[in-house]
Scaffold this active site. Structure first.
Site, short mmCIF file in Angstrom:
data_model
loop_
_atom_site.label_atom_id
_atom_site.label_comp_id
_atom_site.label_asym_id
_atom_site.label_seq_id
_atom_site.Cartn_x
_atom_site.Cartn_y
_atom_site.Cartn_z
NE ARG A 88 -3.62 0.23 2.78
CZ ARG A 88 -4.02 0.64 4.17
NH1 ARG A 88 -3.98 -0.59 4.63
NH2 ARG A 88 -3.85 1.27 4.70
CE LYS A 106 -2.09 1.21 7.22
NZ LYS A 106 -1.29 1.37 8.19
CG HIS A 118 2.22 -18.38 1.95
ND1 HIS A 118 2.91 -19.10 0.22
CD2 HIS A 118 3.52 -19.11 2.58
CE1 HIS A 118 3.21 -19.25 0.12
NE2 HIS A 118 3.90 -19.69 1.71
CE1 TYR A 121 -2.47 -4.57 6.56
CE2 TYR A 121 -2.94 -4.79 8.90
CZ TYR A 121 -2.83 -4.12 7.70
OH TYR A 121 -2.43 -3.26 7.93
CB ALA A 135 0.33 -19.48 5.42
CG ASN A 141 -3.25 -2.05 11.75
OD1 ASN A 141 -4.03 -2.94 11.64
ND2 ASN A 141 -2.67 -0.73 11.06
#
Length: 220
Positions: A88, A106, A118, A121, A135, A141
């Site tokens: 991002r 991000k 895999h 986030y 994975a 966050n």
């Protein structure tokens, strides 16, 4: 046990001088975007190609045509960004890393050798040298009540002053598949997290986080 010097070998990131300004790693989160821009503008133009404004990719890195690289970001030498990865922006990715399919990054620093291969986030987080997320494991966050994130150990808790903070992973940390690292998680060097864990607080170095949150020291 949760300072930058406790967690990281700074020779394995081009953000070393930036991180040395701080005591705790989460203090560096607010300035990652500006630091990437500063670093990017000083990169060797032979070694790095600016493939889009403020998106710098090392000539030895491999980026799948279906991956998205948002500005600003730096992709280091011999790093592989795979099919469907979504960067991002505000991502400093070191050398020899793997950013895999359906992975979202991000506001992060990934030291050299980090693998997020895999369905991961990783947001508002710093991942140390050769750390690995299995994975489906993610960094959460933002707290559910949207209050400021605290870092809690057995001895104290520190109010970070941040609404968004994911996880700080020390060097050589292994996170098991489908684990959730809750806001403010700090994992010490060479520690392991069992699969399907919900982790919060501080995990000491060379420890194992087992089912149910039981933490034991590794044997030498």
């Amino acid at each position: 046990m949760y300072t930058i010097n406790d967690l990281y070998s700074l020779e394995h990131t081009m953000a070393a001088d930036y991180l040395r300004q701080y005591t705790y790693p989460w203090e560096a989160l607010k300035g990652i975007k500006d630091e990437i821009i500063r670093l990017g503008e000083s990169l060797d133009k032979v070694a790095y190609t600016e493939i889009a404004p403020q998106v710098w990719v090392h000539v030895t890195a491999t980026v799948a045509p279906t991956a998205y690289l948002g500005a600003p970001c730096i992709i280091g030498a011999e790093t592989e960004v795979r099919h469907g990865a979504f960067v991002r922006g505000s991502a400093l990715v070191g050398a020899g890393c793997v950013v895999g399919n359906s992975v979202e990054l991000k506001n992060v620093i990934l030291f050299d050798g980090v693998q997020v291969p895999h369905y991961n986030y990783v947001g508002d987080s710093i991942l140390g040298y050769k750390s690995h997320m299995g994975a489906g494991s993610i960094t959460s966050n933002v707290k559910s009540d949207k209050s400021l994130v605290t870092v809690r150990s057995a001895e104290e808790f520190i109010n970070t002053g941040l609404k968004k903070m994911g996880a700080m992973l020390g060097d050589l940390v292994e996170v098991g598949c489908n684990s959730v690292l809750n806001p403010g998680t700090v994992i010490g060097r060479e520690s392991n997290i069992y699969p399907l864990s919900s982790v919060r607080g501080v995990v000491p170095e060379k420890s194992i986080w087992k089912t149910g949150g039981v933490v034991v020291k590794k044997h030498d």
